[in-house]
Write a protein that holds these residues in place. Sequence first.
Motif, PDB file in Angstrom:
ATOM      1  N   ALA A 470       3.432  -7.451  -5.824  1.00 39.46           N
ATOM      2  CA  ALA A 470       4.483  -6.624  -5.225  1.00 39.46           C
ATOM      3  C   ALA A 470       4.190  -6.386  -3.740  1.00 39.46           C
ATOM      4  CB  ALA A 470       4.581  -5.296  -5.962  1.00 39.46           C
ATOM      5  N   GLN A 474       6.369  -7.810  -0.617  1.00 38.75           N
ATOM      6  CA  GLN A 474       6.921  -6.880   0.367  1.00 38.75           C
ATOM      7  C   GLN A 474       6.523  -7.304   1.784  1.00 38.75           C
ATOM      8  OE1 GLN A 474       9.119  -4.841   0.153  1.00 38.75           O
ATOM      9  NE2 GLN A 474       8.741  -2.818   0.945  1.00 38.75           N
ATOM     10  N   ASP A 494       7.438   2.495  -0.397  1.00 33.33           N
ATOM     11  CA  ASP A 494       8.649   2.302  -1.195  1.00 33.33           C
ATOM     12  C   ASP A 494       8.355   1.626  -2.527  1.00 33.33           C
ATOM     13  OD1 ASP A 494      10.229   3.484   0.557  1.00 33.33           O
ATOM     14  OD2 ASP A 494      11.080   1.644   1.449  1.00 33.33           O
ATOM     15  N   ILE A 495       7.447   0.566  -2.494  1.00 26.32           N
ATOM     16  CA  ILE A 495       7.191  -0.085  -3.792  1.00 26.32           C
ATOM     17  C   ILE A 495       6.425   0.873  -4.693  1.00 26.32           C
ATOM     18  CG2 ILE A 495       6.994  -2.510  -4.554  1.00 26.32           C
ATOM     19  CD1 ILE A 495       4.988  -2.970  -2.338  1.00 26.32           C
ATOM     20  N   ALA A 498       8.747   2.655  -6.790  1.00 21.09           N
ATOM     21  CA  ALA A 498       9.509   1.878  -7.770  1.00 21.09           C
ATOM     22  C   ALA A 498       8.836   1.961  -9.139  1.00 21.09           C
ATOM     23  CB  ALA A 498       9.572   0.422  -7.323  1.00 21.09           C
ATOM     24  N   GLU A 502       3.009  -2.233 -11.433  1.00 22.87           N
ATOM     25  CA  GLU A 502       2.257  -2.113 -10.189  1.00 22.87           C
ATOM     26  C   GLU A 502       2.222  -0.678  -9.675  1.00 22.87           C
ATOM     27  OE1 GLU A 502       5.189  -3.488 -10.487  1.00 22.87           O
ATOM     28  OE2 GLU A 502       6.515  -2.847  -8.899  1.00 22.87           O
ATOM     29  N   ARG A 503       3.161   0.138 -10.199  1.00 27.24           N
ATOM     30  CA  ARG A 503       3.378   1.461  -9.624  1.00 27.24           C
ATOM     31  C   ARG A 503       2.092   2.288  -9.572  1.00 27.24           C
ATOM     32  NH1 ARG A 503       7.714   5.856 -11.836  1.00 27.24           N
ATOM     33  NH2 ARG A 503       7.135   7.484 -10.399  1.00 27.24           N
TER      34      ARG A 503
END
Length: 588
Positions: A470, A474, A494-495, A498, A502-503
């Motif tokens: 991710a 990005q 931002d990711i 999400a 991966e968060r």
Amino acid sequence: MDTIKKSLRHTPAMRWLMLLLISGLTFGTYWFQDFFGGLKTIMENDMGFTSEEFGRLIGLTTIANMFGMIIVGGIILDKWGVRMAGIVFGGIATLGASITALASAGFFGEDHSTMLNMMILGRILFGSGLEVVCVVATRTAVKWFKGYELALAMALNMGLGRLGSAMGIALAPDIANGSVPSAVTFAATLIGIALIMFLIYSVFDIKLDRQEKVEGAEEDGEDFKFSDLVKLITNKSFLFIALLCVAFYSAVFPFIQYAPDILINKFEFSILLPENGNIELFGSTSLGNASVFVALYIFAIAFAAIPKQIKNINTRRVYMAVIALLFAGFLASIWDVMGIWLQNGSKTAALIPLGTIIFTPIFGSYVDSKGKAASLMILGALLLIFAHVSMSLFNYDWLAYLGLISLGIAFSLVPAAMWPSVAKIVAENRLGTAYASMFTIQNWGLGLFFWGIGAMVDWFNPKIVAAKQAIADQLHAFNLKDNTITTIRNGLQDIGLASGQEREVIQEMRFDEISTQLAANNSPEKVDEVMNYLSSLGEIPAYDYTYPILALVGLGVISIYLAFQLKKADAKQRYGLELPSGQTPDDE
Ligand SMILES: C[C@H](NC(=O)[C@@H](N)CCCCN)C(=O)O
């Protein structure tokens, strides 16, 4: 005597020139086989490779050999001779390497799956030539050196293969400089140059064939025969040594391929060398760093292989003292830089194949004069287990160094004991069949573990894999040159917000620290550089390699069992594996 003088191979300068021309293929193919090991992190950052995809690329290189390419190649070699076989299989390897290079540069399409699949296709073709080319080089050395310095020529040729592996792994990150295609193109060019060298060799080979026909010399007839294969696999000692070959090499070659990544992830070794870790030669750091490996190769050969050629004991002592002095001076001159290299993933991993250049001939001489081959294979398997346990279950740098040294010794010891033992177990006219079948099943093990280790890394680290992808995606979505550190930071944040696997990892990131560090590092312009900074800050967690390396411990345990069984079978079948070269149990 007159006719003997006329043959090219009776002139020493000619023999050594020929060895140089044919060893190019050994050097180039070993380089191409192993150099991706030094690029794994860059391939993840720059090309979006997962560990499984990396493993698939390396693992599928063996596929043609799993299904009999070595045997087919051996038959062709016997029918066509070394010249044609070298040109055909060297050509296939070169074509494959070129396709891999073109694919990595996006020539066949820039989407990820096209690149991956075409790179794999290239590697499959390369692998189809690889093993046969190595057999061609050995056979050609026999052709020119039989009756002369054959053992030295073989050691130099094999040593050049190991040097190719070491330089490929160590220098690929320098050559790539953040861009994978440069390193792949360089590696493919090396095989192309080697093929040209082989073509030049072929001119001399034609001449030698004409001359040797006059002398009535014949090629050694070691054809592959299926009837021989049946006899071989019903021989217990052969079966154990062949299986040991699979288990042992599967625990070593795949480990070497992943060793830089293991050292980087588990022991926090550096990915790229800092500026003061480079050696400059003629204004080039790649050339300077490469020259260290060439010098180490020359010293290794000078220590391990040349003394045997010096018959007078006093001359040999003086020679050894001079070499030792020169080596001490060389080490002193690069001491500081070596300290930095021993903290760098790919440079340290490269020392494993490099070390074998010195140790294999030394252990080979020991086996020749004292025997104990089966016992040494047991010792090698023990060292292998120690090496993998010390790197999987523990987290100490000093233990990792000890593990790497043990692995280097095992990797020198087992081949030095194994290959001459095959020659004791198998009649000379079946040796071709024996080696071809051993290498064929060896490729099954290699393929499985090259691919399997990568798949296991992904399997045991799903969150890190997803987070890395991710973040890299990005960063690729930005044009880094046009973005400020703040944009990059906001994008990463931002990711983090999400959803997805991966968060968890991304939400843990300390964004202020990231911006400060990126700004302090002159706003890096390459995705690979940003990813490396994030890893070095500990913002992207490292892969857990415990279980993938533990699987290799399992291979070590299998190896030790097989080595014991081999010793037992030998005691019954009386091949004399524990005796010095040239002695049989009946002599006792
Ligand atoms: C002698 C032995 N060679 C092999 O095991 C080959 N099958 C491998 C060739 C592929 C090169 N990475 C060795 O290298 O010890």
